[in-house]
Design an enzyme around this catalytic site. Structure first.
Site, short mmCIF file in Angstrom:
data_model
loop_
_atom_site.label_atom_id
_atom_site.label_comp_id
_atom_site.label_asym_id
_atom_site.label_seq_id
_atom_site.Cartn_x
_atom_site.Cartn_y
_atom_site.Cartn_z
N ASP A 170 75.62 -106.31 -15.17
CA ASP A 170 74.51 -106.05 -16.08
C ASP A 170 74.16 -107.36 -16.79
OD1 ASP A 170 76.53 -106.42 -17.96
OD2 ASP A 170 75.97 -104.69 -19.18
N TYR A 174 72.68 -100.95 -10.09
CA TYR A 174 73.60 -101.04 -11.22
C TYR A 174 74.17 -99.66 -11.58
CZ TYR A 174 75.44 -100.81 -15.84
OH TYR A 174 76.27 -100.51 -16.89
N GLU A 192 74.63 -93.78 -18.72
CA GLU A 192 74.06 -94.96 -18.07
C GLU A 192 72.54 -94.91 -18.08
OE1 GLU A 192 75.43 -97.66 -17.36
OE2 GLU A 192 77.55 -97.13 -17.44
#
Length: 287
Positions: free
Chosen positions: A135, A117, A34
């Site tokens: 996202d 996020y 990520e």
């Protein structure tokens, strides 16, 4: 059949084979991926991710080396401050959580460099917890399929999360698959410039398509300045010199990377301020 059912079915049939989707992929691997995927295409991330996890398979492994090694291993992924944040994150996980990536969103948010996020993505994709994840790709699918707009407006965490929560299935496995499916749909079908509407599983219910695919006329996000000739490029050139050397890089060597002295010094000052470079009596090194 609901929008969620349709997307989940489509996802199971069409999802790409990506490392972080494979059985047995660790929460630490998910967290690293990520960080790397922020503003970096998947194709560039995969080889670097494999190298990274081979070298540092746990947070404790990364925490045991100087942060400069993380910056060196980041290579050409761009936005190298992410490497420093990831190193700081590994140290915090090792010290606060006995080397285990936490699954609670609030605990994840308390770690260095982790925003809303990333915290939700790790909680959902690594641990299967039920949270909406939003996202850019998901925002675009919702804007078109639900709101009938060609593009999403400026991000709003509160508004975007509510919109995704409204669509989210109740069960944890279905919710995780729906988050991933919406993301995948926006990444490979409902793309920004040339959406492949005929291949979209939501084509029969997409509000934007049913309205004739009108052009977007709302507010737009700020366009990023070009890279060539920018301070970002100069920072990258200086950082490349530091990565390539295990001894201090002299001011004379720094001077050779870019002809404009004012811009070069500004870029170097920025690297020093960001902690990506350290000045020593003999020159400059990674932290």
């Amino acid at each position: 059949m609901t929008i969620a059912d349709t997307v989940v079915d489509w996802y199971h049939e069409n999802k790409r084979d990506l490392p972080w989707r494979r059985h047995g992929f660790t929460p630490w691997g998910t967290l690293v991926s990520e960080f790397m995927l922020q503003q970096t295409p998947v194709a560039r991330v995969i080889p670097r991710l494999d190298e990274w996890l081979t070298r540092w398979p746990t947070p404790a492994d990364l925490a045991a080396v100087p942060p400069g090694e993380a910056v060196r291993a980041w290579k050409s992924l761009g936005y190298p401050r992410r490497a420093l944040w990831l190193h700081a994150c590994a140290v915090a996980i090792t010290e606060r959580h006995d080397g285990v990536v936490p699954e609670d969103v609030d605990a994840l948010l308390a770690l260095p460099g982790i925003g809303d996020y990333t915290a939700r993505a790790v909680a959902v994709f690594a641990y299967g917890n039920r949270h909406p994840v939003v996202d850019t790709n998901i925002r675009r699918v919702i804007a078109r399929a639900i709101d009938g707009q060609g593009e999403p407006g400026p991000p709003s965490a509160k508004r975007d999360l509510v919109a995704m929560e409204t669509l989210l299935p109740a069960g944890r496995p279905a919710a995780a698959a729906f988050n991933a499916g919406m993301m995948e749909l926006g990444a490979i079908v409902c793309v920004a410039r040339t959406p492949r509407c005929d291949e979209c599983p939501l084509r029969e219910v997409c509000a934007w398509r049913l309205a004739g695919s009108p052009p977007y006329d709302g507010p737009r996000k700020t366009v990023q300045k070009k890279y060539e000739g920018s301070d970002r490029q100069v920072r990258g050139l200086i950082l490349a010199e530091l990565r390539a050397s295990h001894i201090p890089v002299t001011p004379g060597e720094i001077a050779g990377v870019w002809p404009d002295a004012v811009q070069r010094e500004r870029a170097l000052a920025g690297l020093l301020a960001d902690g990506l470079a350290v000045e020593t009596p003999d020159g400059y090194v990674l932290p």
